[in-house]
Scaffold this active site. Structure first.
Site, mmCIF file in Angstrom:
data_model
loop_
_atom_site.group_PDB
_atom_site.id
_atom_site.type_symbol
_atom_site.label_atom_id
_atom_site.label_comp_id
_atom_site.label_asym_id
_atom_site.label_seq_id
_atom_site.Cartn_x
_atom_site.Cartn_y
_atom_site.Cartn_z
ATOM 1 N N CYS A 137 -9.180 42.030 -49.892
ATOM 2 C CA CYS A 137 -10.600 41.787 -50.128
ATOM 3 C C CYS A 137 -10.919 40.607 -50.007
ATOM 4 C CB CYS A 137 -10.915 42.406 -51.405
ATOM 5 S SG CYS A 137 -12.613 42.151 -51.717
ATOM 6 N N CYS A 140 -13.775 39.434 -52.496
ATOM 7 C CA CYS A 140 -13.274 39.107 -53.658
ATOM 8 C C CYS A 140 -12.537 37.864 -53.982
ATOM 9 C CB CYS A 140 -12.384 40.183 -54.322
ATOM 10 S SG CYS A 140 -12.787 41.806 -53.835
ATOM 11 N N ASP A 141 -11.958 37.555 -52.979
ATOM 12 C CA ASP A 141 -10.818 36.445 -53.062
ATOM 13 C C ASP A 141 -10.856 35.247 -52.256
ATOM 14 O OD1 ASP A 141 -9.558 37.962 -55.143
ATOM 15 O OD2 ASP A 141 -8.140 38.888 -53.620
#
Ligand code: NAP
Length: 327
Positions: A137, A140-141
């Site tokens: 992701c 997200c990261d």
């Protein structure tokens, strides 16, 4: 622990676009649906930094879109249970049993919208280094890779879209693809090819992900499929976007599925069990767009509503459904 028991007309498993659309439509039909949110509220869309191709929503983040869909469904009486469905029993027909951590539902109709999850590479090092440089992701990261070099694995829309997003943070991206042509849509391909931070390593697969003694990713072991050459390619991160598998474990042995594990539905979004409908990526190996999931969620909700009405003696709007119930 005290388990709450509820008898509901409509229970929806999954809270992505398909589930929230089914919730909106069944709520507006006065069926007061319950949505069991699942492990990721909003599903995969919640992990998407920008949605550009959902009509009427010209731009904005996935979580923004999900929030709007949730509010709209709740406005008409949908209820969201922020829990995870742990087991489903369809064996006795309607009402079906759905157990979550805190509740047990008896559902007259069930709409399955449990979506799909990112596929794994299944190579050595992947599991151990997930969250330590291996990610599924970008949204997200990506932030954790500021000023670093990463590789992206895959050649579809997700790989290219996420690569473009990651260019906000990283200094360089090598997209590793097993063929020499991308599957991604033309507009995304063009943007990636024109981006100075993105290069491609063609006809190549990842055979291993390597880490240091602190448990951080340091390199990927690559193999060129045409020449057979293998080498270590240094990197700080590995983003994997090689497709998805349907989240079907609750329904194995209970709903008919195709050879890839997608729940089989007909045009009415009916599954192999009378009174159980499915929509979105759990039953769609082909399109997988927010717009198609929304359409399928809408159809499933209307079919469920008609199924309930037919069972309660009201005239069924669609003769096909009446025939299905009587057979
Ligand atoms: P996808 O379209 O199935 O692409 C997966 C990619 O990973 C393919 O390029 C495939 O290679 C490669 N791949 C698969 N297994 C692999 C393996 N074991 N090792 C190495 N490479 C592997 O998946 P996706 O990109 O996640 O997209 C899924 C669906 O969502 C698609 O329908 C897509 O259109 C949609 N989507 C749309 C958008 C959008 O903005 N419109 C964004 C994201 C996703 P091959 O090409 O050789 O098969």
């Amino acid at each position: 622990m005290q388990v709450n028991k509820h008898h509901e007309k409509v229970v929806i498993i999954g809270s992505g676009p398909a589930g929230l659309t089914a919730a909106l439509y069944t709520a507006r039909a006065n069926l007061s649906p319950v949505v069991i949110a699942g492990p990721q509220f909003g599903g995969q869309v919640s992990l998407t930094h920008e949605i550009e191709n959902y009509p009427g929503f010209p731009g904005g983040s996935g979580p923004d879109l999900i929030e709007i869909m949730k509010d709209q469904a709740e406005k008409f009486g949908a209820r969201i249970d922020m829990d995870v469905a742990l087991s489903v029993d369809l064996s006795h027909g309607s009402p079906f049993t759905v157990k979550t951590g805190n509740s047990e539902y008896l559902a007259d109709t069930l709409i399955v919208t449990s979506g799909a999850s990112p596929r794994l590479l299944n190579v050595p090092g992947e599991a151990e280094l997930t969250g330590r440089g291996v990610s599924y992701c970008g949204t997200c990261d990506g932030f954790f890779f500021r000023g670093k070099k990463v590789v992206v694995v895959g050649g579809g829309d997700s790989a290219i879209k996420e690569s473009l997003f990651l260019t906000r943070f990283v200094t360089h991206i090598d997209v590793i693809h097993r063929r020499d042509t991308l599957r991604a849509e033309a507009a995304l391909q063009q943007r990636a090819r024109e981006n100075d931070k993105i290069d491609f390593i063609w006809n190549t697969v990842v055979e291993e992900i390597k880490g240091d003694d602190k448990g951080k990713v340091t390199a990927v072991r690559l193999r060129n499929l045409q020449t057979g050459k293998t080498w270590d390619h240094p990197t700080d991160g590995v983003f994997i976007f090689i497709g998805h598998d349907p989240n079907n474990s609750l329904f194995t042995g209970q709903l008919a599925m195709d050879e890839h594990g997608y729940v089989i539905t007909d045009k009415m979004m009916r599954t192999s069990v009378d009174g159980v409908f499915a929509a979105g990526e759990i039953q769609d190996p082909l399109w997988k767009q927010v717009a198609t999931s929304v359409g399928q969620g809408c159809a499933a909700a209307m079919a469920a509503e008609q199924w309930l009405a037919a069972r309660e003696g009201a005239a069924p709007a669609v003769p096909e459904i009446k025939a299905a119930i009587e057979s």
